[in-house]
Scaffold this motif. Sequence first.
Motif, short mmCIF file in Angstrom:
data_model
loop_
_atom_site.label_atom_id
_atom_site.label_comp_id
_atom_site.label_asym_id
_atom_site.label_seq_id
_atom_site.Cartn_x
_atom_site.Cartn_y
_atom_site.Cartn_z
N PHE A 132 -41.39 106.11 -3.50
CA PHE A 132 -41.65 104.70 -3.70
C PHE A 132 -43.05 104.52 -4.26
N SER A 133 -43.30 103.34 -4.85
CA SER A 133 -44.64 103.03 -5.35
C SER A 133 -45.05 101.66 -4.82
N PHE A 134 -46.30 101.57 -4.38
CA PHE A 134 -46.83 100.29 -3.92
C PHE A 134 -47.59 99.66 -5.07
N GLU A 135 -47.18 98.45 -5.45
CA GLU A 135 -47.73 97.79 -6.63
C GLU A 135 -48.63 96.61 -6.31
N GLY A 136 -48.84 96.31 -5.03
CA GLY A 136 -49.70 95.19 -4.67
C GLY A 136 -49.10 93.84 -5.06
N PHE A 137 -49.94 92.91 -5.48
CA PHE A 137 -49.48 91.59 -5.91
C PHE A 137 -49.21 91.59 -7.40
N LEU A 138 -48.11 90.97 -7.82
CA LEU A 138 -47.86 90.76 -9.24
C LEU A 138 -48.85 89.73 -9.77
N PRO A 139 -49.20 89.79 -11.06
CA PRO A 139 -50.10 88.79 -11.63
C PRO A 139 -49.52 87.38 -11.47
N LYS A 145 -47.32 88.61 -15.71
CA LYS A 145 -46.24 89.00 -14.80
C LYS A 145 -45.08 89.62 -15.59
N THR A 146 -44.75 88.98 -16.71
CA THR A 146 -43.68 89.51 -17.57
C THR A 146 -44.03 90.90 -18.07
N ASP A 147 -45.27 91.07 -18.52
CA ASP A 147 -45.70 92.37 -19.05
C ASP A 147 -45.65 93.45 -17.96
N THR A 148 -46.07 93.10 -16.74
CA THR A 148 -46.06 94.07 -15.64
C THR A 148 -44.64 94.51 -15.31
N THR A 150 -42.02 94.31 -17.25
CA THR A 150 -41.47 95.02 -18.40
C THR A 150 -41.92 96.48 -18.39
N ALA A 151 -43.18 96.71 -18.05
CA ALA A 151 -43.71 98.08 -17.99
C ALA A 151 -43.04 98.90 -16.90
N LEU A 152 -42.44 98.21 -15.90
CA LEU A 152 -41.81 98.90 -14.77
C LEU A 152 -40.29 99.00 -14.92
N LEU A 153 -39.77 98.63 -16.08
CA LEU A 153 -38.32 98.61 -16.28
C LEU A 153 -37.66 99.96 -15.99
N GLU A 154 -38.32 101.04 -16.34
CA GLU A 154 -37.73 102.36 -16.15
C GLU A 154 -38.43 103.15 -15.02
N GLU A 155 -39.10 102.44 -14.12
CA GLU A 155 -39.70 103.09 -12.95
C GLU A 155 -38.59 103.55 -12.00
N PRO A 156 -38.47 104.86 -11.75
CA PRO A 156 -37.33 105.34 -10.95
C PRO A 156 -37.50 105.18 -9.44
N GLU A 173 -37.16 84.64 -10.29
CA GLU A 173 -36.65 84.19 -11.59
C GLU A 173 -37.10 85.12 -12.72
N LYS A 174 -38.34 85.58 -12.63
CA LYS A 174 -38.88 86.47 -13.66
C LYS A 174 -38.20 87.84 -13.60
N ILE A 175 -37.89 88.32 -12.41
CA ILE A 175 -37.17 89.59 -12.27
C ILE A 175 -35.81 89.49 -12.96
N ILE A 176 -35.13 88.36 -12.75
CA ILE A 176 -33.83 88.15 -13.39
C ILE A 176 -33.98 88.16 -14.91
#
Length: 278
Positions: A132-139, A145-148, A150-156, A173-176
């Motif tokens: 697992f990865s701890f990412e803290g607070f999203l922007p 937030k969208t960029d963050t 998007t960068a994690l789309l393929e995080e396994p 909503e942004k995750i969706i």
Amino acid sequence: MLETSTLFIVPTPIGNIQDITERAIAVLNQVDLIAAEDTRHTAKLLNHYQISKPCFALHDHNEQQKSATLIAKMQQGQNIALVSDAGTPLISDPGYHLVNDCRAAGIKVVPLPGPCAAITALSASGLPSDRFSFEGFLPAKDKAKTDTLTALLEEPRTMIFYESPRRVLDTVEKIISVMGPDKKIVLARELSKTFETIHGGPAGEVLPWLLEDENRRRGEFVLLIAGFKADPNALSQAVLQTLTLLSKELPLKKAAALTAEIHQVKKNALYKWGLEHL
């Protein structure tokens, strides 16, 4: 008795005031000074356990300036306990600069095990916990937030975030929007408190659940997002590039056969993709 000239990292309850270790209470009783994120908040915990020790305010806005003061006190032989408002210090809380400065100055740092909202939520989430990865607070801002995400789309790995009640709806909503309505998520709110709730499912189903009751959007949140799972039948960009180049010189069937041999993938999947896209 404690060793002298030591910084103790002391986790405190994330909700239920009983979730503190006997060792943590003993350390707080014996140190010379307690460095606290919010001295008023920490005073409630100390009063509950009848601990009478001076507190020193150490938070995000003054940590870099005040670290030297605390270092000097420890160099003079004092023991200091570092606490945050809840959970383990440094985990999306102040303390990094102080600990880093202590290590640079040769001051001993002793971490105590204890409460941490991220790990507590992960243990009950039902999502994979082996990696697992701890990412803290999203922007907070929309584009960041969208960029963050998007960068994690393929995080396994399973991703763990903290989120505020004001932003949790927007975040789901942004995750969706970025990861799709089928992306599995878990919301853990008010952990160890009276209204503790752990609810998970596809993001597209969690959103209406949040909207059904305003109370479900109250409290402090841990948000967990399932890691990306690659489709074993998916064709990589390198494979498609090889097929595209070969198909310019060879019949599609032959190009697909050669590409399959080069990349060790299924010929039929390549041929089907070629018929649809080339």
